[in-house]
Design an enzyme around this catalytic site. Structure first.
Site, PDB file in Angstrom:
ATOM      1  N   GLU A 166       0.138  24.456  29.107  1.00  0.00           N
ATOM      2  CA  GLU A 166       1.430  23.744  29.279  1.00  0.00           C
ATOM      3  C   GLU A 166       1.524  22.641  29.985  1.00  0.00           C
ATOM      4  O   GLU A 166       2.370  21.642  29.585  1.00  0.00           O
ATOM      5  CB  GLU A 166       2.410  24.893  30.006  1.00  0.00           C
ATOM      6  CG  GLU A 166       2.355  26.248  29.260  1.00  0.00           C
ATOM      7  CD  GLU A 166       3.091  26.057  27.581  1.00  0.00           C
ATOM      8  OE1 GLU A 166       3.901  24.931  27.521  1.00  0.00           O
ATOM      9  OE2 GLU A 166       2.880  27.034  26.857  1.00  0.00           O
ATOM     10  N   TYR A 167       0.743  22.413  30.861  1.00  0.00           N
ATOM     11  CA  TYR A 167       0.733  20.937  31.647  1.00  0.00           C
ATOM     12  C   TYR A 167       0.402  19.804  30.542  1.00  0.00           C
ATOM     13  O   TYR A 167       0.808  19.011  30.849  1.00  0.00           O
ATOM     14  CB  TYR A 167      -0.136  21.091  33.028  1.00  0.00           C
ATOM     15  CG  TYR A 167       0.455  21.695  34.017  1.00  0.00           C
ATOM     16  CD1 TYR A 167       1.289  22.914  34.405  1.00  0.00           C
ATOM     17  CD2 TYR A 167       0.414  20.860  35.345  1.00  0.00           C
ATOM     18  CE1 TYR A 167       1.721  23.146  35.217  1.00  0.00           C
ATOM     19  CE2 TYR A 167       0.966  21.343  36.545  1.00  0.00           C
ATOM     20  CZ  TYR A 167       1.521  22.279  36.549  1.00  0.00           C
ATOM     21  OH  TYR A 167       2.269  22.854  37.893  1.00  0.00           O
ATOM     22  N   ASN A 168      -0.712  20.169  29.901  1.00  0.00           N
ATOM     23  CA  ASN A 168      -1.145  19.222  28.756  1.00  0.00           C
ATOM     24  C   ASN A 168      -0.037  18.809  28.156  1.00  0.00           C
ATOM     25  O   ASN A 168       0.293  17.891  27.835  1.00  0.00           O
ATOM     26  CB  ASN A 168      -2.270  19.773  28.083  1.00  0.00           C
ATOM     27  CG  ASN A 168      -3.651  20.140  28.827  1.00  0.00           C
ATOM     28  OD1 ASN A 168      -4.207  21.057  28.571  1.00  0.00           O
ATOM     29  ND2 ASN A 168      -4.049  18.985  29.825  1.00  0.00           N
ATOM     30  N   HIS A 196     -11.542  22.333  27.870  1.00  0.00           N
ATOM     31  CA  HIS A 196     -10.883  23.713  27.968  1.00  0.00           C
ATOM     32  C   HIS A 196      -9.775  23.440  26.820  1.00  0.00           C
ATOM     33  O   HIS A 196      -9.245  22.365  26.675  1.00  0.00           O
ATOM     34  CB  HIS A 196     -10.074  23.814  29.233  1.00  0.00           C
ATOM     35  CG  HIS A 196      -9.325  22.963  29.929  1.00  0.00           C
ATOM     36  ND1 HIS A 196      -8.089  22.591  29.598  1.00  0.00           N
ATOM     37  CD2 HIS A 196      -9.660  21.838  30.734  1.00  0.00           C
ATOM     38  CE1 HIS A 196      -7.498  21.753  29.905  1.00  0.00           C
ATOM     39  NE2 HIS A 196      -8.278  21.058  30.994  1.00  0.00           N
ATOM     40  N   GLY A 197      -8.986  24.515  26.520  1.00  0.00           N
ATOM     41  CA  GLY A 197      -7.992  24.483  25.504  1.00  0.00           C
ATOM     42  C   GLY A 197      -6.714  24.090  26.231  1.00  0.00           C
ATOM     43  O   GLY A 197      -6.722  23.780  27.505  1.00  0.00           O
ATOM     44  N   GLU A 211     -11.833  19.746  37.586  1.00  0.00           N
ATOM     45  CA  GLU A 211     -11.088  18.552  37.488  1.00  0.00           C
ATOM     46  C   GLU A 211     -11.329  17.825  38.648  1.00  0.00           C
ATOM     47  O   GLU A 211     -11.371  18.375  39.726  1.00  0.00           O
ATOM     48  CB  GLU A 211     -10.085  18.973  36.774  1.00  0.00           C
ATOM     49  CG  GLU A 211      -9.307  17.486  36.296  1.00  0.00           C
ATOM     50  CD  GLU A 211     -10.013  16.562  35.337  1.00  0.00           C
ATOM     51  OE1 GLU A 211     -11.070  16.092  35.759  1.00  0.00           O
ATOM     52  OE2 GLU A 211      -9.682  16.554  34.165  1.00  0.00           O
ATOM     53  N   HIS A 249     -13.376  19.811  32.351  1.00  0.00           N
ATOM     54  CA  HIS A 249     -12.203  19.378  32.278  1.00  0.00           C
ATOM     55  C   HIS A 249     -12.517  17.726  31.625  1.00  0.00           C
ATOM     56  O   HIS A 249     -13.512  17.181  31.722  1.00  0.00           O
ATOM     57  CB  HIS A 249     -11.464  19.164  33.418  1.00  0.00           C
ATOM     58  CG  HIS A 249     -11.637  20.485  34.098  1.00  0.00           C
ATOM     59  ND1 HIS A 249     -10.392  21.174  33.987  1.00  0.00           N
ATOM     60  CD2 HIS A 249     -12.333  21.245  34.740  1.00  0.00           C
ATOM     61  CE1 HIS A 249     -10.680  22.543  34.701  1.00  0.00           C
ATOM     62  NE2 HIS A 249     -11.830  22.379  35.106  1.00  0.00           N
TER      63      HIS A 249
END
Length: 239
Positions: free
Chosen positions: A13-15, A9-10, A82, A152
């Site tokens: 904000e957590y990433n 996935h793109g 995930e 994921h």
């Protein structure tokens, strides 16, 4: 042959803030939406006959970008979620490291170990592998076309290792972290070996023009064509 694209996935904000999502249902960031669109423009040219996605929003919304371009519906499946990270979900990497010194490193290097309250990589691989095995059996139109699975990073790594028949810790960790909207590309072909020897004394594992049928569909040979493939600034990186 049957080609399989496993797309991460793109960005969320957590990433961007280095927080652990696991099975929390987080959304794509604005940049993640742009990433998804760019990946979709490229993947829409790959003769995809089916799109499956994790039911978590960040994966599903990424899958929808491809779906809109090729008019193939997205089918969600919770088995593509995930890794369940248990007590680590929602925490920043540095906070997990402070509370559980060395635990993240152990988790990455031991596929039988799970975060507190979570699941192992082997468990993730097993549930995701069921999805692919069912598609192999139930989707004959996949022959000579491609299937896209949007999921994921951890799930894709574990699934890839399972499809390739990798079973050891050192096998699972050979894959670098999959970047947002990058993908693995695999190909399934009929497995064949009749035990005979060629003139050079070697067995021949390949039959020209072999096709999948009810005798071999349950035991395909998977090949890894590429890892961490993607697009950047509109340029194709899939070679």
């Amino acid at each position: 042959m049957r080609r399989l694209y496993l797309l991460r996935h793109g960005q969320t904000e957590y990433n961007a803030s280095r927080r652990m999502q696991g099975q929390l249902d987080t959304k794509l960031s604005e940049f993640g939406i742009e990433q998804a669109y760019n990946a979709a423009r490229y993947l829409s040219q790959k003769n995809i006959c089916a799109i499956l996605s994790s039911d978590l929003s960040r994966a599903y919304d990424t899958a929808l970008e491809v779906s809109r371009l090729i008019d193939v519906p997205v089918v969600t499946d919770p088995r593509l979620r995930e890794t369940n990270l248990g007590q680590w979900q929602g925490q920043r990497h540095k906070d997990v490291d402070a509370k559980y010194p060395g635990a993240r490193a152990r988790w990455r290097h031991d596929v039988t170990w799970a975060p507190p309250g979570g699941e192992t990589r082997l468990e993730v691989a097993a549930r995701a592998r069921e999805v692919v095995d069912e598609l192999m059996r139930d989707l004959p139109e996949w022959e000579d076309r491609a299937v896209l699975i949007v999921a994921h990073g951890g799930t894709i790594s574990a699934l890839t290792a399972s499809l390739l028949g990798l079973t050891k810790n050192e096998d699972y960790i050979m894959f670098s972290g999959l970047k947002n909207t990058c993908w693995a590309r695999l190909t399934a072909r009929p497995r064949y070996y009749d035990g005979s020897l060629d003139a050079d004394g070697e067995g021949d594992p390949v039959v020209a023009d072999a096709r999948f049928d009810e005798t071999n569909i349950h035991d395909p040979q998977w090949y890894l064509d590429g890892w961490n493939m993607g697009v950047a600034l509109g340029l194709e990186l899939d070679r």
